[in-house]
Design a protein around this motif. Sequence first.
Motif, mmCIF file in Angstrom:
data_model
loop_
_atom_site.group_PDB
_atom_site.id
_atom_site.type_symbol
_atom_site.label_atom_id
_atom_site.label_comp_id
_atom_site.label_asym_id
_atom_site.label_seq_id
_atom_site.Cartn_x
_atom_site.Cartn_y
_atom_site.Cartn_z
ATOM 1 N N PHE A 27 19.749 -44.140 40.210
ATOM 2 C CA PHE A 27 19.074 -44.290 41.250
ATOM 3 C C PHE A 27 18.406 -43.500 42.378
ATOM 4 C CE2 PHE A 27 22.160 -46.973 39.018
ATOM 5 C CZ PHE A 27 23.144 -47.513 39.524
ATOM 6 N N ASP A 28 17.464 -42.831 42.698
ATOM 7 C CA ASP A 28 16.986 -42.491 43.114
ATOM 8 C C ASP A 28 15.396 -42.111 42.514
ATOM 9 O OD1 ASP A 28 15.980 -40.778 44.900
ATOM 10 O OD2 ASP A 28 16.719 -38.988 44.744
ATOM 11 N N PRO A 29 15.043 -43.099 42.000
ATOM 12 C CA PRO A 29 13.869 -43.266 41.607
ATOM 13 C C PRO A 29 12.291 -42.825 42.783
ATOM 14 C CG PRO A 29 13.736 -45.418 41.560
ATOM 15 C CD PRO A 29 15.171 -44.292 42.278
ATOM 16 N N ARG A 30 11.960 -42.146 42.238
ATOM 17 C CA ARG A 30 10.531 -41.345 43.743
ATOM 18 C C ARG A 30 9.863 -42.677 43.773
ATOM 19 N NH1 ARG A 30 14.234 -38.083 44.104
ATOM 20 N NH2 ARG A 30 13.974 -35.554 43.761
ATOM 21 N N ARG A 31 9.255 -42.979 45.236
ATOM 22 C CA ARG A 31 8.439 -43.886 44.853
ATOM 23 C C ARG A 31 6.868 -43.034 45.770
ATOM 24 N NH1 ARG A 31 10.585 -49.311 47.464
ATOM 25 N NH2 ARG A 31 11.814 -48.447 48.953
ATOM 26 N N VAL A 32 6.342 -43.964 45.785
ATOM 27 C CA VAL A 32 4.608 -43.548 46.064
ATOM 28 C C VAL A 32 4.684 -44.284 47.810
ATOM 29 C CG1 VAL A 32 2.008 -42.910 45.981
ATOM 30 C CG2 VAL A 32 3.937 -42.148 44.611
ATOM 31 N N GLY A 33 4.340 -43.935 48.842
ATOM 32 C CA GLY A 33 4.370 -44.921 49.785
ATOM 33 C C GLY A 33 2.752 -45.254 49.610
ATOM 34 N N VAL A 34 2.633 -47.058 49.669
ATOM 35 C CA VAL A 34 0.520 -47.336 49.871
ATOM 36 C C VAL A 34 0.278 -47.690 51.518
ATOM 37 C CG1 VAL A 34 -0.715 -48.734 49.270
ATOM 38 C CG2 VAL A 34 0.734 -48.203 47.237
ATOM 39 N N ASP A 35 -0.353 -46.714 52.054
ATOM 40 C CA ASP A 35 -1.108 -47.084 53.225
ATOM 41 C C ASP A 35 -2.796 -47.262 53.434
ATOM 42 O OD1 ASP A 35 -2.040 -44.432 53.559
ATOM 43 O OD2 ASP A 35 -0.304 -43.747 54.447
ATOM 44 N N PRO A 95 2.276 -51.830 63.645
ATOM 45 C CA PRO A 95 0.829 -52.039 63.183
ATOM 46 C C PRO A 95 0.849 -50.883 61.752
ATOM 47 C CG PRO A 95 0.302 -51.064 64.513
ATOM 48 C CD PRO A 95 1.734 -51.828 64.938
ATOM 49 N N GLY A 96 2.031 -49.923 62.070
ATOM 50 C CA GLY A 96 1.549 -49.567 60.372
ATOM 51 C C GLY A 96 2.916 -49.423 59.486
ATOM 52 N N LEU A 97 3.327 -49.963 59.424
ATOM 53 C CA LEU A 97 3.883 -52.142 58.634
ATOM 54 C C LEU A 97 2.752 -51.805 57.677
ATOM 55 C CD1 LEU A 97 7.396 -53.220 59.155
ATOM 56 C CD2 LEU A 97 6.433 -50.792 57.593
ATOM 57 N N PHE A 98 1.135 -52.104 57.703
ATOM 58 C CA PHE A 98 0.575 -52.600 56.568
ATOM 59 C C PHE A 98 0.400 -51.779 55.663
ATOM 60 C CE2 PHE A 98 0.976 -55.524 59.792
ATOM 61 C CZ PHE A 98 0.755 -56.890 59.914
ATOM 62 N N SER A 99 0.369 -52.306 54.444
ATOM 63 C CA SER A 99 0.243 -51.171 53.205
ATOM 64 C C SER A 99 -1.494 -51.303 53.426
ATOM 65 C CB SER A 99 0.705 -51.472 52.087
ATOM 66 O OG SER A 99 2.264 -51.346 52.851
ATOM 67 N N ALA A 100 -2.102 -52.522 53.489
ATOM 68 C CA ALA A 100 -3.421 -52.715 52.589
ATOM 69 C C ALA A 100 -3.965 -54.050 53.604
ATOM 70 C CB ALA A 100 -2.791 -52.718 51.516
ATOM 71 N N CYS A 101 -4.675 -54.307 53.436
ATOM 72 C CA CYS A 101 -5.602 -55.690 53.565
ATOM 73 C C CYS A 101 -6.110 -56.843 51.836
ATOM 74 C CB CYS A 101 -6.530 -55.809 54.365
ATOM 75 S SG CYS A 101 -7.750 -55.320 53.572
ATOM 76 N N VAL A 102 -5.218 -58.093 52.146
ATOM 77 C CA VAL A 102 -5.276 -58.777 51.124
ATOM 78 C C VAL A 102 -6.942 -58.374 49.915
ATOM 79 C CG1 VAL A 102 -6.167 -61.039 51.795
ATOM 80 C CG2 VAL A 102 -4.577 -60.805 50.381
#
Length: 299
Positions: free
Chosen positions: A273-281, A37-44
């Motif tokens: 080849f290493d841009p930063r990403r902001v994880g969405v949860d 369940p931790g892989l869900f970033s958002a509901c639709v």
Amino acid sequence: MAGARAGGASLIVLGYHRIAAPGFAGGDDGSSEPCDPGLFSACVDRFDEQLRCLKRQTQIVRLEEAIELAGGRISLRRGSRVLLTFDDGYRDNFDLAFPVLRAHGVPAVFLIPTAYAGTAHAPWWDRVAHLLATARRRLLNLVKHGQPAIDPPVLLAHLTEAAESTAPPSQRRRFLDWDEARQMQRAGMSIGSHTHTHPLLSQLTESQQREELATSRHLIATELRQPPLAVAFPTGARDSFTAVTRRLARDIGYRAAFSFHGGVNRRGRTDAFDPRRVGVDPQSGERCALRLAMARATG
Ligand SMILES: [Zn+2]
């Protein structure tokens, strides 16, 4: 760079994984499928809100423009651009995220482990999450149903039984298939690689890494008649890839490689080849959190 305001952000890469059906609040997804369940970033519906908010505040760009920005080949006088990325290629990316993106007329990048495309494969993280959840439910039941004292060996036996009695993963298709990938591509989405079998690249030999990166690129190029521009390293943590991984990605023909450690990409200090990403949860999906992140990023 000429015209660049020192210290400003030029590119914010948002990292999504799965999108859940309406009403999801961050817990179990309510299905009987073994899943993390931790892989869900958002509901639709939340995702729809996020896009509305992002469109008001910034400009969502295509992968090609993001690569130019990350490589420093173009710069912005002010403000930032946002790139939307999705890792893992679950079927909900096509069923739920894609229609919302299309309705808003905005592009995104879908980074898929090519070995899983179109399959019902249950990856190890989904199986572990399911095992833990099953064992926890069994443990709760034991406690709730008032056994006066739980003998540790008995408890262990129950937990072992719970783990072993886990239903085999269903045969329902879990990952988006090539036809769906082609539909997304035709609608302006980019399809990138997330390696072939989603291993931790830093644990592999150089030739194994090359194989993972090259096989995936070749499959996407064959299926979509266009080689992928980008790859996302599985997990994307700092120790999940090495300088060798990045060199291989470049040599094999990728023009960008995404990690998954947080941060924004400031002008003149960005690496394609290493841009930063902001994880969405689900928590960061709150509208105000997104606004805060934007404010922080645009400084
Ligand atoms: Zn992944």
